[in-house]
Design an enzyme around this catalytic site. Structure first.
Site, PDB file in Angstrom:
ATOM      1  N   CYS A  67       0.209   3.768   2.841  1.00  0.00           N
ATOM      2  CA  CYS A  67       0.710   3.217   4.109  1.00  0.00           C
ATOM      3  C   CYS A  67       2.184   3.548   4.281  1.00  0.00           C
ATOM      4  O   CYS A  67       2.642   3.896   5.384  1.00  0.00           O
ATOM      5  CB  CYS A  67       0.524   1.701   4.155  1.00  0.00           C
ATOM      6  SG  CYS A  67      -1.187   1.146   4.074  1.00  0.00           S
TER       7      CYS A  67
ATOM      8  N   CYS B  13       0.833  -1.208   0.000  1.00  0.00           N
ATOM      9  CA  CYS B  13       0.000   0.000   0.000  1.00  0.00           C
ATOM     10  C   CYS B  13       0.865   1.254   0.000  1.00  0.00           C
ATOM     11  O   CYS B  13       1.587   1.520   0.972  1.00  0.00           O
ATOM     12  CB  CYS B  13      -0.926  -0.040   1.219  1.00  0.00           C
ATOM     13  SG  CYS B  13      -1.770   1.513   1.581  1.00  0.00           S
TER      14      CYS B  13
END
Length: 244
Positions: A34, A31
């Site tokens: 993230c 991600c």
């Protein structure tokens, strides 16, 4: 920062935290947002003496992600005395700071961080999303960002979703993610069309791809594509994955 390995591990850590605020970062290694948020949370951890920080890799501890209904990454969940008191979906630093200040009490930028293991764990910031910005200044990252820190990559071309109250995040074949807003009445087929448009915009040829979820594992093909997002239980937010 403590890495949580399972839902049982999280429950144990919440019990030992007592009345302290616990901030749990549900993330995935693939991600992009993230990765942008990770050094920010490390900076916050070092500046909060009465807040405990932890992180959950949703692919490694999927029971934990499922139990807490995490369907999009990153999701930051805030716990107080074993109960969830709030969450922030996405790398919204301002909302995360506000939530910490609301439930921790006192100065939101004072003291040193603490891990769930109970020991101080000052971490070196190793990444950032872009130079400057109020959050970088607040966390003391501006100097690092302007003196050799990670440079922001050229953003890929994206096609916007139709808009609505439902947030859909889609992980593409190369591990990058796109996000679009839809109404609950939109169909899964319309989400797939949105993904197709973004793949085309990036020059990616993926004939025969399909969408699926991990928590629980559901594949959307044929008649399933005609379901509304409401009927498919993909509201108010969900994480989908592209597969071929």
């Amino acid at each position: 920062m403590k890495h949580i390995s399972s839902n049982a591990d999280l429950n144990s850590q919440l019990a030992s935290a007592g009345s302290k605020l616990v901030v749990v970062d549900f993330f995935a290694t693939w991600c992009g947002p993230c990765k942008t948020l990770a050094p920010v949370l490390e900076g916050l951890e070092k500046k909060h003496s009465s807040t405990i920080f932890a992180k959950v890799d949703v692919d490694q501890a999927n029971d934990c992600a499922g139990e807490h209904k995490v369907t999009a990454m990153p999701t930051i969940v805030f716990f107080k005395e074993r109960s969830e008191v709030g969450r922030v979906v996405g790398a919204n630093v301002g909302e995360i700071q506000a939530m910490i200040k609301k439930y921790e009490g006192g100065d939101a930028f004072a003291g040193t961080g603490q891990t769930l293991g109970g020991s101080d764990n000052p971490s070196t910031v190793t990444g950032g999303s872009s130079p400057g910005g109020s959050w970088a200044s607040a966390l003391g990252l501006s100097g690092w960002l302007s003196s050799g820190g990670a440079k922001a990559a050229e953003p890929p071309k994206t096609v916007e979703g139709p808009g609505g109250s439902c947030q859909i995040q889609v992980r593409l074949l190369d591990g990058s993610t796109i996000r679009g807003d839809f109404e609950p009445s939109h169909t899964v087929q319309e989400v797939q069309d949105f993904v197709t448009a973004n793949l085309d915009a990036r020059g990616v040829n993926a004939p025969g791809f399909f969408l699926m979820t991990n928590f629980p594992k559901v594949v959307y093909k044929d008649d399933a594509l005609q379901q509304t997002l409401q009927d498919a239980k993909l509201t108010p937010r969900a994480q989908l994955i592209v597969r071929v």
